[in-house]
Design an enzyme around this catalytic site. Structure first.
Site, PDB file in Angstrom:
ATOM      1  N   CYS A  34       0.176   3.656   2.665  1.00  0.00           N
ATOM      2  CA  CYS A  34       1.019   3.172   4.170  1.00  0.00           C
ATOM      3  C   CYS A  34       2.452   4.055   4.725  1.00  0.00           C
ATOM      4  CB  CYS A  34       0.431   1.950   4.124  1.00  0.00           C
ATOM      5  SG  CYS A  34      -1.235   1.514   3.916  1.00  0.00           S
ATOM      6  N   CYS A  94       0.985  -1.067  -0.027  1.00  0.00           N
ATOM      7  CA  CYS A  94       0.095   0.418   0.331  1.00  0.00           C
ATOM      8  C   CYS A  94       0.586   1.308   0.181  1.00  0.00           C
ATOM      9  CB  CYS A  94      -1.085  -0.218   0.959  1.00  0.00           C
ATOM     10  SG  CYS A  94      -2.019   1.395   1.876  1.00  0.00           S
TER      11      CYS A  94
END
Length: 326
Positions: free
Chosen positions: A82, A79
């Site tokens: 993230c 991600c």
């Protein structure tokens, strides 16, 4: 046509107030048990950011949330957002110096936790306070808005559950570490003052009720009953001289008038239309900027206090507010 005989009965969810009080008691008992077993001392800075899995979730998150708010960062290696949000949250955890703990959950390795929290996309950030789960925001967000969310979370932890954070090793050495929060003040007894406030409310003496609740909170800032009672009394004081029809006409005719929407939201709540009040203010926040947006946001937070943070309607509205802010 002014609402002189208003009552909050049926509007305020007293079960939520009771649940908040019980959670606070459990948190206090958990802290006392930790102290009895020789725990609860200063922790190293490295303990402010922890990796959590399903096996350790109860110990590392649920039990720890009786001492300090735990912010959960649901992330994954693949991600990209993230990778931006994670380091920022870690830096803030160190900067806040024990006011909250950051728990990082790899969703690929902990699918059950992801399902239990209803995660639809990552990064997703939740909090657990005294065992109560609270959605904060989803996706990357500007640092200023994350700070604002964290400050609100910490305030809820302190005022509702008496969580003042955990001590961090060497934190007291510098000037900032010297202030570890307000000194504890012995609680109560406040039964007489609280009863006087209730009698004032019943008599529509809202200014008297406000003062009585403030007298309790001056000695015991975390008193749940007084906090909720003060929010009720201030709300009733604001609406007691309103002309409901005029207020609603103004709100309908002037959708861009923030003051008109705030007044209508107060009336919505007093009338038991909780979702309408919250939805009106969330939409007002979405449509405005600067001071006007902040005025609507602050009134919404005040109305959250009237209902109580654990009420599902408050949880849903907080999520909606986070979406329009972030």
């Amino acid at each position: 046509m002014q609402p002189r005989n208003m009552s909050m009965s049926g509007v305020v969810d007293l079960a939520a107030v009771k649940a908040a009080g019980e959670a606070k008691v459990k948190a206090e008992q958990a802290r006392a048990e930790t102290a009895r077993q020789g725990g609860g001392g200063a922790v190293p800075p490295s303990a402010l950011v922890i990796d959590v899995d399903e096996a350790g979730f109860e110990r590392d998150v649920l039990q720890r949330s009786a001492e300090v708010p735990v912010v959960i960062d649901f992330w994954a290696e693949w991600c990209e957002p993230c990778k931006q949000l994670g380091p920022l949250l870690e830096r803030l955890a160190q900067e806040y110096n024990g006011r909250f703990v950051l728990a990082k959950v790899d969703v690929d390795a902990n699918q059950m936790l992801m399902q239990q929290f209803g995660i639809q996309g990552i990064p997703a950030v939740f909090a657990v306070v005294a065992g109560q789960a609270l959605p904060l925001f989803q996706g990357a967000a500007p640092e200023a808005q994350i700070r604002e969310t964290l400050d609100q979370l910490i305030q809820v932890g302190e005022e509702r559950f008496g969580l003042t954070g955990i001590a961090v090793e060497e934190a007291a050495a510098g000037p900032e570490g010297a202030d570890q929060g307000p000194a504890e003040v012995p609680a109560g007894p406040y039964d007489a003052l609280l009863e006087a406030a209730v009698r004032a409310l019943d008599a529509n003496d809202f200014s008297g009720a406000v003062q009585a609740y403030k007298n309790v909170l001056s000695d015991d800032p975390a008193n749940t009953e007084a906090k909720l009672g003060l929010a009720q009394a201030e709300l009733l004081s604001r609406v007691q001289d309103m002309d409901p029809q005029r207020v609603r006409n103004d709100a309908a005719e002037k959708p861009g008038d923030v003051a008109a929407q705030i007044a209508a939201a107060d009336l919505d709540l007093v009338g038991g239309h909780v979702e309408d009040a919250f939805g009106r203010l969330v939409e007002t926040v979405r449509r405005n900027f600067g001071d006007e947006r902040d005025a609507a946001r602050l009134r919404l937070l005040e109305l959250f206090e009237v209902i109580g943070p654990e009420d599902p309607r408050v949880v849903a509205a907080r999520t909606a507010l986070a979406r329009v802010l972030f």
